[in-house]
Motif scaffolding. Sequence first.
Motif, PDB file in Angstrom:
ATOM      1  N   VAL A 204       0.866  -1.176   0.000  1.00  0.00           N
ATOM      2  CA  VAL A 204       0.000   0.000   0.000  1.00  0.00           C
ATOM      3  C   VAL A 204       0.907   1.232   0.000  1.00  0.00           C
ATOM      4  CG1 VAL A 204      -1.738   1.320   1.262  1.00  0.00           C
ATOM      5  CG2 VAL A 204      -1.855  -1.176   1.230  1.00  0.00           C
ATOM      6  N   ALA A 205       0.815   2.034  -1.043  1.00  0.00           N
ATOM      7  CA  ALA A 205       1.687   3.210  -1.157  1.00  0.00           C
ATOM      8  C   ALA A 205       1.117   4.361  -0.325  1.00  0.00           C
ATOM      9  CB  ALA A 205       1.806   3.628  -2.613  1.00  0.00           C
ATOM     10  N   ILE A 206       1.945   4.849   0.613  1.00  0.00           N
ATOM     11  CA  ILE A 206       1.519   5.965   1.457  1.00  0.00           C
ATOM     12  C   ILE A 206       2.529   7.095   1.310  1.00  0.00           C
ATOM     13  CG2 ILE A 206       0.929   6.697   3.800  1.00  0.00           C
ATOM     14  CD1 ILE A 206       0.518   3.682   4.420  1.00  0.00           C
ATOM     15  N   PRO A 207       2.116   8.252   0.797  1.00  0.00           N
ATOM     16  CA  PRO A 207       3.047   9.374   0.607  1.00  0.00           C
ATOM     17  C   PRO A 207       3.655   9.842   1.930  1.00  0.00           C
ATOM     18  CG  PRO A 207       0.980   9.745  -0.567  1.00  0.00           C
ATOM     19  CD  PRO A 207       0.760   8.566   0.325  1.00  0.00           C
ATOM     20  N   ASP A 208       4.873  10.361   1.867  1.00  0.00           N
ATOM     21  CA  ASP A 208       5.570  10.844   3.062  1.00  0.00           C
ATOM     22  C   ASP A 208       4.794  11.957   3.757  1.00  0.00           C
ATOM     23  OD1 ASP A 208       7.613   9.048   2.728  1.00  0.00           O
ATOM     24  OD2 ASP A 208       8.931  10.451   1.669  1.00  0.00           O
TER      25      ASP A 208
END
Length: 337
Positions: A204-208
């Motif tokens: 799951v891609a989670i932005p910084d």
Amino acid sequence: MKNKSFKLAAVTLLGVLTLAGCSSSKEVASMKGAKITEEDLYKELKKDKNTSGQVLTGMILNEITDKEYGSKVDQKEVDKQYNEMQEQNGGKKAFEDLLKQNGLDVKTYKESMKTQLAYKEMLKAHVKITDEDLKQTWATYHPSVDTQMIVLGSEEEANAALKEINDGKSFDEVAKAKSTQEATKKDGGKVTFDSTYTTKPERVAIPDTVKEAAYKLEDGKTSEVIKATDMTTGADSFYIVKMVKNQKKGNDYKKFEKELKTITEEAKLADPMFQQEVIGKELEKANVKISDPDFKDILTPYLPKKEETKDTKEQDKKSDKKADKKDDKKETTESSK
């Protein structure tokens, strides 16, 4: 597509011929009044020095990794990774068809996976982690947190969803109904993450920017709408995050030493400079000799540069003095004549 397939086949055959010693007169093709042997084909393939040199270098490294580190690879890990790849590519039949299209089968593909794992074992054997390394990792590390999140494509939709939550609707209900993040919405947007790329559910891609905002939340609190821009596509997404359990970082990195060592090791393994250094050491240890003069320099970029030691410099000075004396003696002899 045809050109790529031919190049792959040619590269594979080059490897076979190289191992065979490059002197085979075995016939590859024939026509009226002529034939092409393996040696003919080998000579032709050698003309592309970049490709053939890369193939030979890869073969040498594969031999080293398989011989020295192959025994460290657990076949169960190979099978596990293969099954994961199979699942990601449509199941058993679809994946085997894909392998066939690329001139591979299950056995050869698993062998290549084992070689890759052996290569990783080789790199790991050279990893040394210091306290300074751990402190550097600690500077950007945040431990794992449990959250729920809603992801939407427009700010208006995100503001409307946040209003529903603030008006008393459960976060679970809004996430299931409106979130566009398919991997988490069915579970009410639940996702666990830390400052690395590790997430649960996986991938799951989670932005910084979303992570940094989440770390500031107390347990049970919900964020404002957080805007995140995909640097690859330029598209904006809008997040709402509810903190379920925030594990505070604190000041003592020793508490998270195990996690920090894993992160530090993975960073080293992915570092191209570290990889090149390890390859150089392993090539030296294996005492690789290149017999074909056309390939004599292909390993030079990997091998460590020899530094002049004090003894070497002294030896060079002595050699220079001897050469000077020899020249002086020669000049004296010639003048006396």
